[in-house]
Design an enzyme around this catalytic site. Structure first.
Site, PDB file in Angstrom:
ATOM      1  N   ALA A 188     -10.640  10.727  -0.700  1.00  0.00           N
ATOM      2  CA  ALA A 188     -10.056   9.367  -1.036  1.00  0.00           C
ATOM      3  C   ALA A 188      -8.637   9.376  -0.690  1.00  0.00           C
ATOM      4  O   ALA A 188      -7.745   8.911  -1.091  1.00  0.00           O
ATOM      5  CB  ALA A 188      -9.956   9.234  -2.768  1.00  0.00           C
ATOM      6  N   SER A 189      -8.359   9.836   0.449  1.00  0.00           N
ATOM      7  CA  SER A 189      -7.197   9.926   1.252  1.00  0.00           C
ATOM      8  C   SER A 189      -7.066   8.898   2.391  1.00  0.00           C
ATOM      9  O   SER A 189      -6.651   7.678   1.890  1.00  0.00           O
ATOM     10  CB  SER A 189      -6.808  11.234   1.620  1.00  0.00           C
ATOM     11  N   ARG A 190      -7.555   9.205   3.674  1.00  0.00           N
ATOM     12  CA  ARG A 190      -7.346   8.248   4.582  1.00  0.00           C
ATOM     13  C   ARG A 190      -8.794   8.881   5.533  1.00  0.00           C
ATOM     14  O   ARG A 190      -8.856  10.007   5.767  1.00  0.00           O
ATOM     15  CB  ARG A 190      -6.163   8.546   5.473  1.00  0.00           C
ATOM     16  N   GLY A 213      -7.761   3.146  -4.839  1.00  0.00           N
ATOM     17  CA  GLY A 213      -6.410   2.593  -5.253  1.00  0.00           C
ATOM     18  C   GLY A 213      -6.380   1.412  -5.931  1.00  0.00           C
ATOM     19  O   GLY A 213      -5.293   0.834  -6.077  1.00  0.00           O
ATOM     20  N   ASP A 261     -14.476   7.634  -0.585  1.00  0.00           N
ATOM     21  CA  ASP A 261     -14.258   6.289  -0.511  1.00  0.00           C
ATOM     22  C   ASP A 261     -13.347   5.803   0.831  1.00  0.00           C
ATOM     23  O   ASP A 261     -13.358   4.534   0.811  1.00  0.00           O
ATOM     24  CB  ASP A 261     -12.980   6.236  -1.722  1.00  0.00           C
ATOM     25  N   ASP A 297       0.192  22.449  -1.289  1.00  0.00           N
ATOM     26  CA  ASP A 297       0.872  21.551  -0.336  1.00  0.00           C
ATOM     27  C   ASP A 297       1.983  22.188   0.466  1.00  0.00           C
ATOM     28  O   ASP A 297       3.225  22.382  -0.078  1.00  0.00           O
ATOM     29  CB  ASP A 297       1.715  20.620  -1.100  1.00  0.00           C
ATOM     30  N   THR A 302       0.683  -1.162  -0.150  1.00  0.00           N
ATOM     31  CA  THR A 302      -0.093   0.039  -0.019  1.00  0.00           C
ATOM     32  C   THR A 302       0.702   1.068  -0.160  1.00  0.00           C
ATOM     33  O   THR A 302       2.151   1.104   0.237  1.00  0.00           O
ATOM     34  CB  THR A 302      -0.977   0.224   1.047  1.00  0.00           C
ATOM     35  N   HIS A 346     -13.258   1.834  -0.222  1.00  0.00           N
ATOM     36  CA  HIS A 346     -11.703   2.059  -0.093  1.00  0.00           C
ATOM     37  C   HIS A 346     -11.182   1.277  -1.123  1.00  0.00           C
ATOM     38  O   HIS A 346     -10.051   0.547  -1.167  1.00  0.00           O
ATOM     39  CB  HIS A 346     -11.054   1.652   1.399  1.00  0.00           C
ATOM     40  N   GLU A 373     -13.372   2.569   9.383  1.00  0.00           N
ATOM     41  CA  GLU A 373     -13.368   1.358   8.450  1.00  0.00           C
ATOM     42  C   GLU A 373     -13.070   0.075   9.437  1.00  0.00           C
ATOM     43  O   GLU A 373     -12.207   0.137  10.301  1.00  0.00           O
ATOM     44  CB  GLU A 373     -12.385   1.483   7.643  1.00  0.00           C
TER      45      GLU A 373
END
Length: 337
Positions: free
Chosen positions: A202-204, A251, A226, A150, A67, A248, A231
């Site tokens: 869609a990150s964490r 990816g 996602d 960023d 991952t 999730h 989870e």
């Protein structure tokens, strides 16, 4: 050498070099009877690699995760135990970028219940590492102006610039401290000020405050979700409110899964000083698109409606059992060119 690996990690049989014995476990915590034998361990995010797990693995010398993220790993515990750690960073970046583009397309389609949102012209990308850059590349194909944000990379965009965009997609790790902590980075206060009409998570799980997100959606926002705070037990209310709710799998693609497995085995081979001999059938660098489909991925290529199909299945029964089943058993997609 005994390698213990999550059985949902594909292509190990095709890529594993000679001299390594492969044992499999069914995700989660490996049974003590297996982990006690392992010289190397290959996991996914569903396995928590902490001090308790390591205490059951006296022979362990190498730990890899197939991952890009590693918040499921107690890094200090692993390194203090003298175990080599490998994270397949960047392995699924192109898959997540592909997911964001497909989800954007689905949300804007005429038959989507979110299709009423006005045309989107700008999208902020929070986190511009491997995955953020891949998302930018895919969104550029839709003629959407991209704003990378960023601060650790020194990019010039300000937080006010981010809040002024039509949409936002988040691609940061989950961190709880430091000057750039990301836990609940997207909070009630942020959502109240932002001009966003569409949000991709869609990150964490935990980067977005889900309670605040639900209120924001009820007030007229649209979200594609996602990843989830608890989870594999998603919030049923948020599942129902999201325009697209998936387990999730952003990816998850043929290419990303192949790349992750190959990267991990290359690192393991380096540690063993075994080399990576192209003439060995077991070590040949294979093209993911030319691999013979296996039992778990024999259903690809899959229809363009796969995101909405997954979302419908989640919404029908937003339980832990459904989440796990869909995540583990759904066919892998091939990324669009």
């Amino acid at each position: 050498m005994i390698l213990l690996a999550d059985r949902h990690i594909p292509w190990l049989d095709e890529l594993l070099p000679p001299g390594i014995t492969l044992l499999r476990f069914d995700g989660g915590r490996p049974p003590d009877s297996l982990i006690s034998q392992a010289d190397a361990l290959l996991i996914r995010t569903v396995t928590k690699a902490d001090a308790a797990l390591l205490a059951s693995a006296p022979r362990l010398k190498w730990l890899g995760t197939a991952t890009a993220g590693f918040d499921h790993i107690d890094v200090d515990a692993v390194l203090n135990a003298g175990i080599t750690l490998y994270v397949a960073e960047g392995c699924n970046a192109s898959a997540v970028g592909d997911y964001v583009r497909r989800a954007m397309r689905d949300v804007r389609s005429e038959d989507s219940y979110a299709s009423h949102i006005a045309p989107l012209t700008s999208c902020a990308i929070i986190g511009f590492g491997h995955t953020g850059r891949a998302a930018a590349e895919q969104l550029n194909k839709l003629d959407i102006e991209i704003l990378p944000y960023d601060p650790p990379l020194g990019l010039p965009a300000t937080w006010e610039d981010v809040l002024a965009c039509d949409a936002v997609t988040v691609h940061v790790p989950l961190t709880f401290e430091g000057p750039h902590k990301t836990h609940h980075l997207i909070s009630e206060a942020v959502l109240t000020r932002a001009k966003w009409r569409l949000l991709f998570q869609a990150s964490r799980g935990g980067v977005v405050d889900e309670t605040a997100l639900k209120a924001w959606i009820r007030a007229g926002g649209t979200a594609v979700v996602d990843v989830w705070e608890n989870e594999p037990s998603p919030d049923p209310e948020l599942v129902a409110l999201a325009a697209i709710a998936t387990p999730h799998i952003a990816g998850y693609s043929v290419e990303a899964k192949f790349r992750a497995t190959k990267m991990c085995l290359e690192d393991l081979c380096k540690m063993l000083d075994a080399g990576w001999k192209k003439q060995d059938a077991g070590c040949r660098m294979l093209d993911a698109r030319r691999l013979t489909p296996t039992a778990t991925d024999s259903r690809f290529p899959i229809p363009d409606s796969f995101l909405s199909d997954l979302s419908d299945a989640m919404k029908k029964n937003p339980s832990e059992e459904t989440f796990k089943k869909l995540r583990n058993e759904s066919p892998l997609r091939s990324e669009a060119e």
